[in-house]
Write a protein that holds these residues in place. Structure first.
Motif, PDB file in Angstrom:
ATOM      1  N   MET A   1      -4.464   7.947  29.334  1.00  0.00           N
ATOM      2  CA  MET A   1      -4.358   6.929  28.315  1.00  0.00           C
ATOM      3  C   MET A   1      -3.878   7.526  26.999  1.00  0.00           C
ATOM      4  O   MET A   1      -2.792   7.290  26.528  1.00  0.00           O
ATOM      5  CB  MET A   1      -5.734   6.295  28.078  1.00  0.00           C
ATOM      6  N   SER A   2      -4.744   8.295  26.421  1.00  0.00           N
ATOM      7  CA  SER A   2      -4.385   8.799  25.100  1.00  0.00           C
ATOM      8  C   SER A   2      -3.254   9.814  25.238  1.00  0.00           C
ATOM      9  O   SER A   2      -3.334  10.748  26.030  1.00  0.00           O
ATOM     10  CB  SER A   2      -5.600   9.452  24.449  1.00  0.00           C
ATOM     11  N   VAL A   3      -2.261   9.568  24.518  1.00  0.00           N
ATOM     12  CA  VAL A   3      -1.066  10.405  24.684  1.00  0.00           C
ATOM     13  C   VAL A   3      -0.925  11.381  23.528  1.00  0.00           C
ATOM     14  O   VAL A   3      -0.875  12.594  23.699  1.00  0.00           O
ATOM     15  CB  VAL A   3       0.198   9.538  24.793  1.00  0.00           C
ATOM     16  N   ALA A   4      -0.912  10.823  22.357  1.00  0.00           N
ATOM     17  CA  ALA A   4      -0.476  11.634  21.230  1.00  0.00           C
ATOM     18  C   ALA A   4      -1.619  12.397  20.565  1.00  0.00           C
ATOM     19  O   ALA A   4      -1.507  13.594  20.323  1.00  0.00           O
ATOM     20  CB  ALA A   4       0.195  10.747  20.196  1.00  0.00           C
ATOM     21  N   PHE A   5      -2.724  11.713  20.312  1.00  0.00           N
ATOM     22  CA  PHE A   5      -3.671  12.319  19.365  1.00  0.00           C
ATOM     23  C   PHE A   5      -4.992  12.684  19.991  1.00  0.00           C
ATOM     24  O   PHE A   5      -5.938  12.989  19.305  1.00  0.00           O
ATOM     25  CB  PHE A   5      -3.910  11.346  18.201  1.00  0.00           C
ATOM     26  N   ASP A   6      -5.041  12.620  21.291  1.00  0.00           N
ATOM     27  CA  ASP A   6      -6.301  12.927  21.947  1.00  0.00           C
ATOM     28  C   ASP A   6      -6.480  14.434  22.107  1.00  0.00           C
ATOM     29  O   ASP A   6      -7.494  14.887  22.611  1.00  0.00           O
ATOM     30  CB  ASP A   6      -6.355  12.232  23.299  1.00  0.00           C
ATOM     31  N   PRO A   9      -9.657  16.845  19.169  1.00  0.00           N
ATOM     32  CA  PRO A   9     -10.526  16.072  18.291  1.00  0.00           C
ATOM     33  C   PRO A   9     -11.259  16.951  17.279  1.00  0.00           C
ATOM     34  O   PRO A   9     -11.528  16.497  16.161  1.00  0.00           O
ATOM     35  CB  PRO A   9     -11.497  15.399  19.251  1.00  0.00           C
ATOM     36  N   ALA A  12      -9.327  17.458  14.295  1.00  0.00           N
ATOM     37  CA  ALA A  12      -9.280  16.212  13.504  1.00  0.00           C
ATOM     38  C   ALA A  12     -10.555  16.058  12.690  1.00  0.00           C
ATOM     39  O   ALA A  12     -10.527  15.682  11.526  1.00  0.00           O
ATOM     40  CB  ALA A  12      -9.110  15.017  14.439  1.00  0.00           C
ATOM     41  N   MET A  13     -11.661  16.379  13.321  1.00  0.00           N
ATOM     42  CA  MET A  13     -12.908  16.266  12.613  1.00  0.00           C
ATOM     43  C   MET A  13     -12.933  17.173  11.394  1.00  0.00           C
ATOM     44  O   MET A  13     -13.380  16.785  10.314  1.00  0.00           O
ATOM     45  CB  MET A  13     -14.077  16.647  13.543  1.00  0.00           C
ATOM     46  N   SER A  15     -10.502  18.248   9.679  1.00  0.00           N
ATOM     47  CA  SER A  15      -9.670  17.732   8.593  1.00  0.00           C
ATOM     48  C   SER A  15     -10.392  16.607   7.853  1.00  0.00           C
ATOM     49  O   SER A  15     -10.240  16.431   6.660  1.00  0.00           O
ATOM     50  CB  SER A  15      -8.335  17.244   9.142  1.00  0.00           C
ATOM     51  N   THR A  16     -11.180  15.867   8.598  1.00  0.00           N
ATOM     52  CA  THR A  16     -11.960  14.794   7.971  1.00  0.00           C
ATOM     53  C   THR A  16     -12.874  15.367   6.895  1.00  0.00           C
ATOM     54  O   THR A  16     -13.008  14.813   5.815  1.00  0.00           O
ATOM     55  CB  THR A  16     -12.804  14.082   9.039  1.00  0.00           C
ATOM     56  N   HIS A  19     -11.445  16.123   3.576  1.00  0.00           N
ATOM     57  CA  HIS A  19     -11.086  14.974   2.727  1.00  0.00           C
ATOM     58  C   HIS A  19     -12.190  14.583   1.779  1.00  0.00           C
ATOM     59  O   HIS A  19     -11.959  14.323   0.614  1.00  0.00           O
ATOM     60  CB  HIS A  19     -10.745  13.762   3.613  1.00  0.00           C
ATOM     61  N   ALA A  26     -19.722  14.749   9.836  1.00  0.00           N
ATOM     62  CA  ALA A  26     -20.160  13.979  10.993  1.00  0.00           C
ATOM     63  C   ALA A  26     -21.236  14.727  11.740  1.00  0.00           C
ATOM     64  O   ALA A  26     -22.196  14.134  12.223  1.00  0.00           O
ATOM     65  CB  ALA A  26     -18.965  13.711  11.904  1.00  0.00           C
ATOM     66  N   LEU A  29     -24.391  14.317   9.926  1.00  0.00           N
ATOM     67  CA  LEU A  29     -24.900  12.952  10.109  1.00  0.00           C
ATOM     68  C   LEU A  29     -25.569  12.832  11.461  1.00  0.00           C
ATOM     69  O   LEU A  29     -26.637  12.228  11.597  1.00  0.00           O
ATOM     70  CB  LEU A  29     -23.765  11.949   9.990  1.00  0.00           C
ATOM     71  N   SER A  30     -24.923  13.423  12.430  1.00  0.00           N
ATOM     72  CA  SER A  30     -25.467  13.351  13.766  1.00  0.00           C
ATOM     73  C   SER A  30     -26.845  13.997  13.798  1.00  0.00           C
ATOM     74  O   SER A  30     -27.790  13.462  14.395  1.00  0.00           O
ATOM     75  CB  SER A  30     -24.494  14.068  14.704  1.00  0.00           C
TER      76      SER A  30
END
Lengths: 1001, 448
Positions: A1-6, A9, A12-13, A15-16, A19, A26, A29-30
């Motif tokens: 399913m996920s093609v480009a951005f999977d 992760p 990505a986190m 980079s979050t 910001h 996260a 928080l968890s």
């Protein structure tokens, strides 16, 4: 399913994180969530304290929206803990460690500030959430801790309020809720009030303090919202009852909110009754206004926009009112004012859409409410009656006007109301009768406020009833009945009295009888009580002359109805009235002399027809007789004046008739009254004030020096001087002072006051009336009333001897001032000189009072009473003899009064059988004779009477004639007295020939 | 799998759910290994999920057991880690589908509630696999439910918790596919038809930020979806382009109306002016249109797939005309202001139409456009777009393939031929409709 951005992760986190460095990652928080869930600090692996746990929760609330529910749930525990600690602290009076409570207080403060910030920033999202939560939690807390030792009982609202508001947790919740409410009122006020109501139902009564607090903080809105919510709920329940329920699933279990609506409003009513009233009335009005869906103010949430809700508003209000007397009391007074015709029309159109059974329910409810309303009942009643009374027949055409429906509705309502009251009233008395053993104070009678209130409006009710408007008076009359039964004898008496006082014609009076008939079954002694009350009113002068008159006339009519209708329903009542009135005769007699002639007339009407009491004290009787007689003369004067002025002669004569009737009835009552009446009649007729009625002149006749001098005309004579000189004012009759009667010596004759002669025709009439009265009193037929009055037409009823004697004695007493020489038998004529003074007085009396002669005739008719007038007759005859002896006129007709007096005297004596017929007839010759001859004949008369004394014992009762008669044959020979007559006849045979046969023996 | 029900029944709510999740994981792994095609979770299992995780009432008689909010949070936490720990994409998808695939029964309500919380939480704690699954879910589910999910997320992050919008904003780098679907859902949700349906400013800012960051974000769902033509009925659009065009076109008028409404109360949020945001968004949308020819050509779909639907454009045009009518009637704001805003809206529409048409996103004839736009008031640019390049294309039905947007202006501007209508429209400029006269040269007026 996920093609480009999977792909990566984790990257990505990371980079979050770069910001937003200020927010935790996260990962953190968890961790935080884990800590929160497990209550364990995941990083350090130790258990979180309550405080830390709460802090963690607050952090999550700020950062992870999904945790909202869980966090709020957790915070409930925190609040609960604080409340427990707080209460515990109170219970142990602070001797235990208070650290926990203070610790938690700051966290609660923290929580509160977070929540309040959220609500402030985004009320739309947070207010509904927090308000529901806060209210629910408040409910839970107050229920849970209600049983605590320090918690006051739920009924003491103020203490409860004080306790909870001193607790930081509950105070904070309350503040949060207030904040939400303030925010939500702008756009969805229903939701928050809904929650409030729900919780209130669930946790009542422990929750009441919350509602009270909120309610007083937002009175206006809370009231209207509470009402709107209640209405909605009512509406949905109502539809369910009708079986039209669409959403069956979960509504069935819900308790109707109306109970808590009533509770809340009831609480608020203490301080905000005014706004509650306004709100209720507004609701009513708005519900009637024709639907205006496009009106700019009505939002989708307001109830006015839904026709179904608007239709339910009126039943809802009724229901509310039925459940809370407070609310009902607040509205009822002003509601009636609102019900103007246009509003009624709207109401009608609104109600037309409601099914029949529901309408009936509503009517029943309304009726119940009216009957329970403690105030304004009179207003409601007037409104109902006004509206239900049909318009006049002429106006209402064949097509019913739109108002017709309204009218019918009101009609129906009114009838149901009456029926309901009827049931209440009679069931109530039944209940009392069923359990007579229980004292009434133990089980107080059920109170019907509507009737209680109306009791003070009885007089208006009666007045309206008596207006006899179609239908209306029937209703009101029925109501009066109910009121009377309800209020017992006092109220019934008042109503009855009012009707009696206010009725103006037989139809109206009939209402009073109807009332009595209806009440007679359950009430004893109504009429006597009513009459007593009337008398009391008379005594207190609470009635105006007009009312008084009416009352008397009505009573009279009541009594008279018995005579007309001897065996009807009314007869028993008439008898009762009669008896009751007779018991108060002396009170009514006072009214005979009332200043207002109409009143006295009415009184005489009443007295003339009322039966007389069986026993009565002589004092009363005397008073009554005096009053009656005085009234008689008053009436007579009135009548005379009336005829003179040429107006209402009929009324005058009617009054006189009544008076005559009264007197005759009264005289017939007993010997005492007969005597009193006659005596007073005679005295009255001869009284100075009344003489002019009977053609008399006011002249001094007593001969007493006290009355004779008129100081104005005789300034030279001072009575004081005279009295000083002699040291006494005793009347020495026959002495020099008696000269006063003719004038003071040296001053010439007294000037006779020029009296204006009254009209002879009414003098005659008056005399006739007087005689009629006296005769009626004297005739034994008077005892039997007027039954054999027709018989007396042909043959005048014989005068009762006893009565005639009374008249005679009274005459003598009033005409003859001197009892000396008062014996019945006559002395020789010469002896008359000793009594000159008295004789002159007597003659003057006769001169002044022409009525004396007719009275003498009456006495004469009642043989042998004339004997008792002997002194008077003698005196008169003596003066006449002296006159004729001294007269130098050629003919007797030259002194007309003396001639007439002589004639009358002789004829009277003949009638009274003091003279035999031969001698009695001599008066027929008098006008044709000279004075001397008259004197001769009169001397003969004197001689006869001297020879045959006027003794009553000479009379024998003859049963066939019904009266006493004198047998002259037992007396001496008449022939020896006839000789002078014959001589005179001879002398004047030319003129007296036609009379000769009258003097045959 | 159905036989575990008896063992689940006595457990408390949370452990039963936990255990079921565990069993479900194993079951799906087995299912995939068995290689049956297509892998299908059986009904028994779905029922178990409904009973023990969603707590939907099984029948009328037994009242459903409820989890407390805390338990629910625990369950969510477990789910998050469960999806995180499952490395196989297919298993995740199947599991997500078993849990949250709409079944059209009563359990859907609790399903949606749980899904909302799960996705919200996943955003907060950055659980990308869940977001990916959610993106797929958004592609497959009925648009009504997609909109509901979007609503929950917007509520959570844009209105409920102040300052948390940054958390959501950060997602775009973690799961662009989810962001793309989220934008589509949000644009479907907020159609600017009323105050409630106007996007919050935070959301708008975030979306603009996302798109400016990467224009292709809009097309990611389109790019990653194999175009089998098996698009579920009533699902969301493939791209948020239609919704974004609608936003940009309606925004000037819609926001003007809102401003007017909130001004009298005095309490209206005086947030940053949204005008520039929409301008930026509009530019971005136009730029995305410009990207399309290459992508479509790569896929070999140019001229065969319309990313802008004709009927949605028709709806937009009619909505716009209604808004314009309302704007005319409400003269609260100065007429000049209204006029400028109306023209802005029409300009944007014209631009979007032109660029979309030119880049193959809109497949229709100018005749069709004229029919759609016939009720709109006069606008120079729109007139231009509708009249099309008459001078150069006699057959206006020919699709203007690879037509450069810049070319549209120059030829007509240089030909101000006749001016027969010069006076008439200027007399009533705001009421001048868009009468199109075939064959008549367009009279260009530089300015009103």
């Amino acid at each position: 399913m996920s093609v480009a951005f999977d792909a990566n992760p984790v990257k990505a986190m990371q980079s979050t994180h770069t910001h937003t460095p200020q927010t935790p990652s996260a990962q953190e928080l968890s961790q935080e969530i884990k800590s929160f869930i497990n209550g364990i600090d995941v990083a350090q692996g130790r258990k979180l304290s309550v405080r830390e746990h709460a802090r963690c929760a607050v952090r999550l609330l700020r950062l992870v929206p999904a945790c909202r529910g869980a966090v709020l749930e957790h915070l409930r525990g925190v609040y609960d803990e604080h409340v427990s600690a707080f209460l515990h602290h109170l219970e142990t009076d602070g001797d235990s460690s208070s650290g926990v409570s203070s610790n938690l207080e700051d966290i609660i403060q923290e929580i509160h500030s977070v929540l309040s910030e959220f609500i402030r920033l985004n009320p739309r999202a947070w207010a509904p959430l927090v308000s529901t939560w806060a209210v629910d939690l408040l409910g839970q807390l107050s229920s849970k801790h209600a049983g605590r030792r320090v918690a006051p009982h739920s009924s003491s609202l103020n203490e409860l309020l004080q306790l909870w508001m001193s607790c930081a947790a509950t105070r904070s919740l309350m503040e949060a809720y207030s904040q939400c409410l303030a925010a939500m009122l702008a756009w969805c006020p229903d939701a928050c009030v809904d929650a409030l109501l729900d919780t209130s139902v669930q946790h009542s009564p422990h929750f009441d303090w919350v509602v009270a607090h909120i309610g007083s903080a937002f009175p206006g809105t809370i009231i209207s919202r509470v009402l709107a919510c209640g209405l909605k709920d009512f509406c949905s329940h109502g539809t369910k009852d009708q079986g039209l329920m669409m959403m069956v699933v979960d509504k069935g279990s819900r308790v109707p909110k109306i109970g808590s609506v009533v509770g809340i409003l009831g609480h608020l009513a203490a301080h905000h009754s005014d706004s509650i009233r306004k709100e209720l009335l507004r609701m009513f009005q708005e519900s009637l206004n024709p639907s205006s869906p496009l009106s700019p103010t009505s939002s989708s949430t307001s109830w006015e926009s839904s026709p179904q809700l608007r239709r339910a508003a009126v039943p809802f209000l009724l229901q509310l009112a039925a459940m809370s007397p407070n609310l009902f009391g607040a509205v009822s007074a002003e509601l009636v004012d609102l019900l103007r015709p246009p509003v009624l029309l709207q109401l009608q159109t609104l109600l037309q859409g409601i099914p029949r059974e529901e309408l009936d329910n509503m009517l029943g409810l309304a009726v119940h409410l009216i009957s329970q309303s403690p105030s304004g009942g009179a207003k409601v009643l007037r409104f109902l009656a006004d509206t239900a009374t049909p318009a006049s027949v002429i106006i209402s055409g064949p097509t019913p006007s739109p108002h017709e429906g309204v009218r019918e509705g009101c009609d129906r309502l009114l009838q149901m109301l009456l029926l309901h009251l009827h049931k209440l009233v009679f069931n109530r008395t039944d209940g009392v009768e069923v359990s007579p053993h229980h004292s009434s104070c133990m089980q107080p009678q059920r109170i019907i406020p509507f009737l209680e209130e109306l009791q003070s409006h009885i007089s208006q009710l009666c007045a309206e009833t008596l207006r006899l408007e179609r239908k209306r008076h029937l209703w009101l009359h029925q109501l009066l009945c109910l009121l009377s039964v309800y209020g017992g004898l006092t109220v019934a008496t008042e109503a009855f009295c009012q009707l009696l006082t206010q009725a103006r014609n037989p139809e109206e009076l009939a209402l009073a009888w109807q009332l009595h008939t209806m009440l007679s079954s359950c009430m004893v002694g109504l009429i006597p009580a009513a009459v007593t009350r009337c008398v009391a009113q008379i005594h207190t002068h609470t009635l105006g002359p007009r009312q008084l008159k009416q009352l008397l006339l009505n009573l009279a009519t009541a009594i008279q109805s018995q005579e007309e209708d001897t065996k009807g329903l009314q007869s028993s009542m008439a008898t009762q009235v009669g008896t009751a009135v007779s018991g108060h005769l002396q009170n009514f007699s006072g009214l005979l002399l009332h200043g207002d002639p109409t009143v006295s007339h009415a009184a005489v009407r009443l007295l003339s027809c009322s039966p007389l009491p069986r026993t009565s004290s002589p004092a009363d009787l005397l008073l009554l007789s005096r009053a009656a007689v005085t009234h008689f003369f008053l009436v007579l004067r009135k009548q005379s004046e009336g005829t003179k002025a040429g107006r209402d002669g009929g009324q005058g004569s009617e009054a006189v008739n009544c008076s005559v009737k009264l007197l005759s009835r009264f005289a017939a009552y007993s010997a005492l009254t007969l005597k009193a009446v006659l005596q007073q009649l005679i005295e009255g007729a001869l009284h100075k004030g009344n003489t002019d009625l009977f053609g008399g002149q006011i002249a001094e006749m007593s001969g007493a020096p006290l009355t004779s001098p008129s100081a104005s005309t005789d300034p030279g004579v001072s009575l004081l001087d005279i009295n000083c000189r002699f040291g006494t004012a005793v009347n020495f009759t026959g002495s020099v002072w008696s000269v006063f009667h003719a004038g003071v010596i040296g001053k010439g004759l007294k000037v006779r006051t020029a009296t204006k002669m009254p009209d002879p025709s009414w003098v005659i009439q008056n005399v006739q009336t007087l005689l009629a009265v006296i005769i009626q009193c004297c005739s034994p037929a008077g005892l039997n009333g007027s039954i054999n009055g027709s018989q007396s037409q042909d043959e005048p009823a014989p005068i009762n001897a006893e009565a005639a004697k009374v008249v005679a004695v009274t005459l003598v007493e009033s005409v003859c001032p001197d009892v000396a020489n008062g014996e019945l038998s006559w002395p020789p004529e010469e002896h008359a000189r000793t009594t000159v003074e008295r004789d002159i007085h007597i003659r003057r009396c006769f001169e002044a009072h022409p009525v004396l002669f007719p009275l003498l005739q009456v006495v004469a008719a009642g043989r042998p009473a004339l004997c008792y007038c002997s002194a008077v007759l003698r005196g008169l005859l003596a003066t006449l003899l002296a006159h004729w002896e001294a007269s130098r006129e050629a003919l007797s007709t030259d002194s007309p009064w003396h001639l007439q007096a002589s004639c009358l005297l002789v004829s009277c004596m003949g009638e009274g059988q003091l003279l035999p017929p031969v001698l009695a007839n001599v008066h027929e010759a008098f006008p044709h004779l000279s004075p001397f001859e008259v004197r001769l004949l009169l001397l003969t008369v004197w001689e006869y009477v001297r020879g045959n004394g006027p003794m009553p014992q000479k009379f024998v009762f003859s049963p066939d004639k019904g009266q006493f008669c004198r047998d002259f044959s037992r007396d001496g020979d008449v022939a020896r007295y006839v000789a002078p007559i014959h001589s005179v006849l001879h002398k004047n045979i030319d003129r007296l020939g036609h009379l000769c046969w009258r003097f045959q023996l | 799998m159905g036989d575990i029900r008896q063992s689940l029944l006595p457990r408390d709510v949370l452990s039963a759910a936990k255990e079921l999740l565990y069993h479900l994981d194993i079951y799906i792994c087995n299912l995939l290994q068995s290689g049956r095609q297509p892998p299908q979770v059986d009904t028994k299992t779905l029922e178990l999920v409904e009973e023990f995780i969603l707590h939907a009432p099984k029948d009328r008689n037994t009242s459903a057991r409820r989890m407390s909010a805390l338990q629910e949070l625990q369950l969510l936490e477990i789910m998050c880690s469960c999806f995180q720990e499952q490395s196989r994409d297919a298993v995740r998808q199947l599991m997500f589908n078993a849990l949250f695939g709409l079944q059209g029964n009563q359990a859907d309500e609790s399903r949606m509630a749980l899904l909302g919380k799960l996705v919200s939480m996943a955003i907060a704690v950055g659980r990308v696999p869940i977001l990916e699954c959610a993106a797929t879910w958004l592609q497959r589910s009925h648009r009504v439910f997609c909109v509901r999910l979007a609503q929950v997320l917007v509520d959570d992050y844009c209105s409920m918790v102040p300052g948390s919008v940054s958390t959501l904003q950060n997602i775009h780098s973690a799961s662009p596919r989810f962001c793309c679907q989220f934008i589509t859902a949000v644009t479907t949700l907020y159609d600017l038809s009323s105050e409630e349906l106007t996007p919050p400013t935070e959301l708008l800012q975030m979306i603009v930020f996302w798109i400016q960051e990467d224009l292709r974000l809009i097309l990611i769902a389109f790019l990653n979806t194999p175009l089998t033509g098996s698009q579920p009925i009533s699902s969301l659009d493939v791209t948020p382009l239609g919704g974004l065009v609608r936003w940009c076109v309606k925004a000037p008028l819609a926001y003007r109306r809102d401003k007017k409404r909130t001004l009298p109360s005095g309490t209206g949020e005086t947030g940053p002016d949204v005008g520039p945001l929409f301008s930026a968004l509009h530019l971005s949308v136009l730029q995305v249109f410009m990207l399309l020819p290459n992508i479509l050509n790569e896929k070999g779909l140019f001229g065969r797939l319309a990313l802008l639907q004709m009927d949605s454009l028709a709806t937009l045009a009619s909505e716009l005309s209604r808004l314009l009518d309302q704007a005319d009637k409400q003269t609260h704001v100065s007429a000049a202001d209204t006029q400028a805003l109306s023209q802005l809206a029409l300009d944007r529409l014209a631009q979007a139409l032109q660029v979309a048409m030119a880049n193959g996103a809109l497949l229709c004839s100018r005749e069709d456009l004229r029919a759609i736009c016939s009720r709109l008031p006069h606008n120079n640019l729109l007139q231009l777009v509708l009249s099309g390049p008459v001078m150069y294309y006699n057959n206006i039905h020919t699709p203007p393939l690879a037509f450069s947007p810049h070319a549209a202006h120059s030829p007509i501007a240089s030909h101000p031929a006749h001016t027969p209508l010069a006076t008439h429209p200027s007399a009533h400029p705001q009421y001048a409709s868009q009468p199109f006269m075939t064959g008549m040269a367009f009279p260009f007026r530089p300015s009103h």
